[in-house]
Design a protein around this motif. Sequence first.
Motif, PDB file in Angstrom:
ATOM      1  N   VAL A  99       0.862  -1.185   0.000  1.00 30.52           N
ATOM      2  CA  VAL A  99       0.000   0.000   0.000  1.00 30.52           C
ATOM      3  C   VAL A  99       0.895   1.230   0.000  1.00 30.52           C
ATOM      4  O   VAL A  99       1.738   1.398   0.886  1.00 30.52           O
ATOM      5  N   LEU A 100       0.725   2.074  -1.002  1.00 32.84           N
ATOM      6  CA  LEU A 100       1.479   3.318  -1.114  1.00 32.84           C
ATOM      7  C   LEU A 100       0.613   4.463  -0.620  1.00 32.84           C
ATOM      8  O   LEU A 100      -0.552   4.585  -1.020  1.00 32.84           O
ATOM      9  N   GLY A 101       1.168   5.304   0.244  1.00 32.45           N
ATOM     10  CA  GLY A 101       0.413   6.430   0.782  1.00 32.45           C
ATOM     11  C   GLY A 101       1.121   7.751   0.566  1.00 32.45           C
ATOM     12  O   GLY A 101       2.298   7.894   0.907  1.00 32.45           O
ATOM     13  N   ASN A 102       0.397   8.700  -0.004  1.00 34.07           N
ATOM     14  CA  ASN A 102       0.937  10.064  -0.134  1.00 34.07           C
ATOM     15  C   ASN A 102      -0.114  11.100   0.256  1.00 34.07           C
ATOM     16  O   ASN A 102      -0.165  12.188  -0.299  1.00 34.07           O
ATOM     17  N   THR A 138       4.774  11.220   7.098  1.00 28.45           N
ATOM     18  CA  THR A 138       4.454  11.583   5.716  1.00 28.45           C
ATOM     19  C   THR A 138       3.727  12.920   5.660  1.00 28.45           C
ATOM     20  O   THR A 138       4.026  13.778   4.812  1.00 28.45           O
ATOM     21  N   GLN A 139       2.780  13.089   6.555  1.00 26.83           N
ATOM     22  CA  GLN A 139       2.006  14.341   6.597  1.00 26.83           C
ATOM     23  C   GLN A 139       2.894  15.539   6.921  1.00 26.83           C
ATOM     24  O   GLN A 139       2.777  16.610   6.312  1.00 26.83           O
ATOM     25  N   LYS A 140       3.813  15.361   7.851  1.00 26.55           N
ATOM     26  CA  LYS A 140       4.662  16.464   8.299  1.00 26.55           C
ATOM     27  C   LYS A 140       5.645  16.914   7.224  1.00 26.55           C
ATOM     28  O   LYS A 140       5.879  18.118   7.041  1.00 26.55           O
ATOM     29  N   ASP A 200       8.619  21.124  -3.533  1.00 23.76           N
ATOM     30  CA  ASP A 200       9.526  20.051  -3.951  1.00 23.76           C
ATOM     31  C   ASP A 200      10.058  19.255  -2.755  1.00 23.76           C
ATOM     32  O   ASP A 200      11.201  18.790  -2.754  1.00 23.76           O
ATOM     33  N   ARG A 201       9.208  19.103  -1.753  1.00 29.41           N
ATOM     34  CA  ARG A 201       9.485  18.227  -0.609  1.00 29.41           C
ATOM     35  C   ARG A 201       8.479  17.076  -0.700  1.00 29.41           C
ATOM     36  O   ARG A 201       7.293  17.266  -0.443  1.00 29.41           O
ATOM     37  N   HIS A 202       8.976  15.904  -1.058  1.00 28.28           N
ATOM     38  CA  HIS A 202       8.097  14.785  -1.369  1.00 28.28           C
ATOM     39  C   HIS A 202       8.240  13.703  -0.293  1.00 28.28           C
ATOM     40  O   HIS A 202       9.362  13.333   0.080  1.00 28.28           O
ATOM     41  N   ALA A 203       7.104  13.205   0.186  1.00 29.47           N
ATOM     42  CA  ALA A 203       7.110  12.125   1.171  1.00 29.47           C
ATOM     43  C   ALA A 203       6.160  11.030   0.709  1.00 29.47           C
ATOM     44  O   ALA A 203       5.019  11.304   0.330  1.00 29.47           O
ATOM     45  N   LEU A 204       6.632   9.806   0.751  1.00 22.65           N
ATOM     46  CA  LEU A 204       5.850   8.648   0.312  1.00 22.65           C
ATOM     47  C   LEU A 204       5.964   7.557   1.356  1.00 22.65           C
ATOM     48  O   LEU A 204       7.069   7.204   1.785  1.00 22.65           O
ATOM     49  N   GLN A 205       4.827   7.020   1.784  1.00 22.30           N
ATOM     50  CA  GLN A 205       4.820   5.908   2.731  1.00 22.30           C
ATOM     51  C   GLN A 205       4.631   4.600   1.970  1.00 22.30           C
ATOM     52  O   GLN A 205       3.781   4.503   1.088  1.00 22.30           O
ATOM     53  N   ILE A 206       5.419   3.597   2.336  1.00 22.15           N
ATOM     54  CA  ILE A 206       5.292   2.264   1.765  1.00 22.15           C
ATOM     55  C   ILE A 206       4.926   1.294   2.876  1.00 22.15           C
ATOM     56  O   ILE A 206       5.662   1.168   3.864  1.00 22.15           O
TER      57      ILE A 206
END
Length: 314
Positions: free
Chosen positions: A215-218, A255-257, A264-270
């Motif tokens: 599950v990918l979360g952004n 990820t939220q923070k 251009d600050r990218h956060a992705l949860q795996i």
Amino acid sequence: MTRAFSLDGCALLQTITGMERPEPISTACETMDGLPPAFTFHAPQHDCSVLFSSPHSGRYYPQDFRSELRVPLLDLRRVEDAHVDQLIYGIRRLGAGLITANYARSYVDLNRSETEIDSRMFRDGPPTPAGERSPRVEAGLGCIPRIAASGQDIHAGMLSREEAEKRLNRAYRPYHDAIDAALADIWRNHGHVVLVDCHSMPSIVAGRRIQADIVLGNRHGAASDESLIRMVEGEFSRRGYRVLRNVPYAGGYITQKHGVPLQDRHALQIEINRRLYLNESTVELKPGFYRLRDDLLAIAKKVVVWAEQKKAAP
């Protein structure tokens, strides 16, 4: 001196009959009180703008915590993102940064705001700032967790405010200070940054089997560029994994923070389904660990290339 800590502070090497051993995890030196530091950190190479994190794979349980448990230790180990730090350890060879927790999730949950604390757990009131009510807190899954994998209370009695502050100062705040500093440094050097926050999920939630392998979360597009999550989704799918986006996990506090794609600050949860690599009852590795580790390394390389292309873009 470096040392890898297990449940008893000894070197951790997971042995599997007939299989090679996963790489041991090195940490920084012990703190002055003989306890492990809050985290293990490998800085990214100067030309790399990617940082991987694993906030829930810590497996150190301080003795003062263990002496107050109401549940067996295995019940706590089942809520760890067990061995995720070992799954992603090889990404250092790509030049990416890596930060992993040393303290267990049941001791303090790093993927929560420190205000997400259930005030009812404390005999003299919650630590400052005052406890914040949220669905996760109500479920017993706040920054200072209340329940174990079985749903039973973790602690034999109520906690003190001093105990909560000790956990925050020992394990929580240093980890977040380190992520903040690392991402700020990457931003100064590159003008963009990518954070990949790595987790594992149980195969069954609320009596229902999770159908996805990954599950990918952004945060439904609020934490990363669409092209990043699309690329990662495609790479997992191409390797035969069943992938979902943002359901049932859209990305937690980290990820939220840190995800602000307009800057251009990218956060992705795996989230990785534990049944792929783990016996969820015994928290022992299965042979699938090695295929998954290699696939994650290959996909991490694609993330590094994506970040390099951001740098090259006008």
